[in-house]
Design an enzyme around this catalytic site. Structure first.
Site, PDB file in Angstrom:
ATOM      1  N   SER A 100      -3.130  -0.040  14.675  1.00 15.86           N
ATOM      2  CA  SER A 100      -3.492  -1.328  14.057  1.00 15.86           C
ATOM      3  C   SER A 100      -4.973  -1.657  14.245  1.00 15.86           C
ATOM      4  CB  SER A 100      -2.627  -2.460  14.621  1.00 15.86           C
ATOM      5  OG  SER A 100      -1.270  -2.277  14.303  1.00 15.86           O
ATOM      6  N   PRO A 101      -5.882  -0.721  13.929  1.00 19.92           N
ATOM      7  CA  PRO A 101      -7.311  -0.983  14.161  1.00 19.92           C
ATOM      8  C   PRO A 101      -7.897  -2.062  13.256  1.00 19.92           C
ATOM      9  CG  PRO A 101      -7.025   1.034  12.895  1.00 19.92           C
ATOM     10  CD  PRO A 101      -5.655   0.606  13.327  1.00 19.92           C
ATOM     11  N   LEU A 102      -7.157  -2.440  12.217  1.00 18.98           N
ATOM     12  CA  LEU A 102      -7.617  -3.506  11.322  1.00 18.98           C
ATOM     13  C   LEU A 102      -6.902  -4.822  11.602  1.00 18.98           C
ATOM     14  CD1 LEU A 102      -7.865  -1.445   8.014  1.00 18.98           C
ATOM     15  CD2 LEU A 102      -9.716  -2.094   9.576  1.00 18.98           C
TER      16      LEU A 102
ATOM     17  N   GLY B 124      -4.087  -5.719   9.385  1.00 17.90           N
ATOM     18  CA  GLY B 124      -4.564  -6.033   8.037  1.00 17.90           C
ATOM     19  C   GLY B 124      -5.381  -7.301   7.937  1.00 17.90           C
TER      20      GLY B 124
ATOM     21  N   TYR C 244      10.195   6.327  12.876  1.00 15.31           N
ATOM     22  CA  TYR C 244       9.583   5.749  11.684  1.00 15.31           C
ATOM     23  C   TYR C 244      10.484   6.021  10.476  1.00 15.31           C
ATOM     24  CZ  TYR C 244       5.122   5.202  14.211  1.00 15.31           C
ATOM     25  OH  TYR C 244       4.133   4.840  15.095  1.00 15.31           O
TER      26      TYR C 244
ATOM     27  N   LEU D 115      -8.103  -8.217   9.528  1.00 15.82           N
ATOM     28  CA  LEU D 115      -9.551  -8.041   9.575  1.00 15.82           C
ATOM     29  C   LEU D 115     -10.150  -7.611   8.250  1.00 15.82           C
ATOM     30  CD1 LEU D 115      -9.805  -6.407  13.095  1.00 15.82           C
ATOM     31  CD2 LEU D 115     -10.888  -8.553  12.406  1.00 15.82           C
TER      32      LEU D 115
ATOM     33  N   GLY E 190      -9.923  -9.366   5.730  1.00 16.02           N
ATOM     34  CA  GLY E 190     -10.284 -10.627   5.103  1.00 16.02           C
ATOM     35  C   GLY E 190      -9.319 -11.097   4.034  1.00 16.02           C
ATOM     36  N   LYS E 191      -8.248 -10.353   3.811  1.00 16.11           N
ATOM     37  CA  LYS E 191      -7.339 -10.682   2.705  1.00 16.11           C
ATOM     38  C   LYS E 191      -6.593 -11.996   2.912  1.00 16.11           C
ATOM     39  CE  LYS E 191      -4.789  -6.964   3.222  1.00 16.11           C
ATOM     40  NZ  LYS E 191      -3.718  -5.952   3.025  1.00 16.11           N
TER      41      LYS E 191
END
Length: 327
Positions: free
Chosen positions: A207-209, A212, A53, A214, A216-217
């Site tokens: 990446s649980p969202l 990004g 990283y 999810l 809604g952006k």
């Protein structure tokens, strides 16, 4: 924050983990410090990083912040080894590479041990037993407390875990597997998750969202300050901007409206409370984003909403998962 056991081990971790993928690259020292302090103040313990990283800068930055901001003993530091920035060989699970990478990680982190050391990816060019012997050696030397894997398929995970369990006491039980998992990516439910549940291995969803999406952006377009607008990260987000994903995002937004909360909270609570999940790993650009994610602690989704989200996001699994006994 609630603490959970990591798989069938005695290691306990906060049920939300802090990811550092962008540290030392897109997240500077000031923002990283704010995130780490806010995470610790909220009761968070699991901080996930990797030797690749930021080309090592994420580990170096984390090492600088630990102790100056947060007592080392209050954190569960997880790092990874095995990925290499080499166009000819992207994965190296050899004993020599892994142990050298561990030494380098410890130096950057400024610590003499890591709580969780993860093999970053399966290396088909190296015998699996050699990779796992490196893990056992690292644990026996005291430089690693617990071990896991990342990005292993179902059969790879089952083979590795079963090998380790074949000699109780002589080999290190795998504590965890880290895989992408969200309402937009449920592929691990086919084989990886059943293997993990059967073998007592805790799941750390990355990446649980949904990268990004999810939150809604992206419902009305691509925000200029988002990953989707970045030349480097747009290809990472683009697969989750199709019509199928939009239906899932709409359902998450509807659920959020009904619960008077945010889509981020709904999506994160769903994956956090899935069977086998120990701690979703959340990466944020800044402390404000992280605070919003951490405020999900009090939310539990009602059964009806969980079921509706399960239905709208259900992956298509046919043979051999389908019941063919009546055919």
């Amino acid at each position: 924050m609630e603490q959970r056991h990591l798989g069938r081990t005695g290691l306990r971790v906060s049920r939300i983990g802090l990811g550092t993928l962008t540290w030392g690259r897109d997240t500077d020292e000031h923002d990283a410090a704010d995130q780490l302090k806010g995470f610790w103040d909220a009761g968070g313990t699991l901080v996930d990083t990797a030797d690749v990283y930021g080309g090592g800068e994420a580990e170096f930055l984390l090492g600088r912040l630990v102790d100056s901001l947060v007592p080392r003993q209050d954190l569960v530091i997880a790092t990874k080894a095995g990925n290499v920035p080499d166009p000819y060989r992207r994965v190296n699970g050899s004993r020599g590479h892994l142990l050298a990478a561990l030494d380098a990680s410890l130096e950057r982190l400024g610590t003499d041990y890591v709580d969780l050391w993860q093999v970053h990816a399966f290396d088909p060019a190296t015998p699996l037993e050699e990779t796992l012997q490196a893990v056992d050696h690292a644990v026996a030397s005291g430089r690693v407390r617990y071990a896991g894997v990342s990005n292993f398929s179902g059969w790879q995970l089952a083979k590795a875990a079963t090998w380790q369990l074949a000699a109780p006491g002589a080999r290190t039980r795998l504590a965890s597997t880290q895989m992408e998992y969200s309402l937009l990516q449920r592929g691990i439910e086919r084989e990886v998750l059943p293997a993990a549940l059967d073998l007592g291995i805790g799941l750390l969803p990355s990446s649980p969202l949904g990268r990004g999406v999810l939150t809604g952006k992206y419902r009305q377009g691509t925000p200029s300050d988002s990953r989707g607008a970045s030349e480097r990260l747009a290809p990472f987000v683009e697969p989750y901007l199709d019509d199928a994903a939009a239906r899932v995002v709409d359902a998450v937004a509807t659920a959020a409206d009904g619960l008077a909360t945010s889509p981020l909270h709904v999506a994160l609570a769903w994956v956090r409370d899935r069977p086998g999940v120990a701690a979703p790993v959340v990466g944020a650009r800044n402390a404000a984003q992280l605070r919003e994610a951490l405020s999900v602690e009090a939310l539990s989704l009602p059964y009806e909403i969980r079921q509706a989200l399960d239905d709208v996001s259900a992956p298509v699994h046919r043979y051999p998962d389908q019941d063919w006994s009546t055919l």
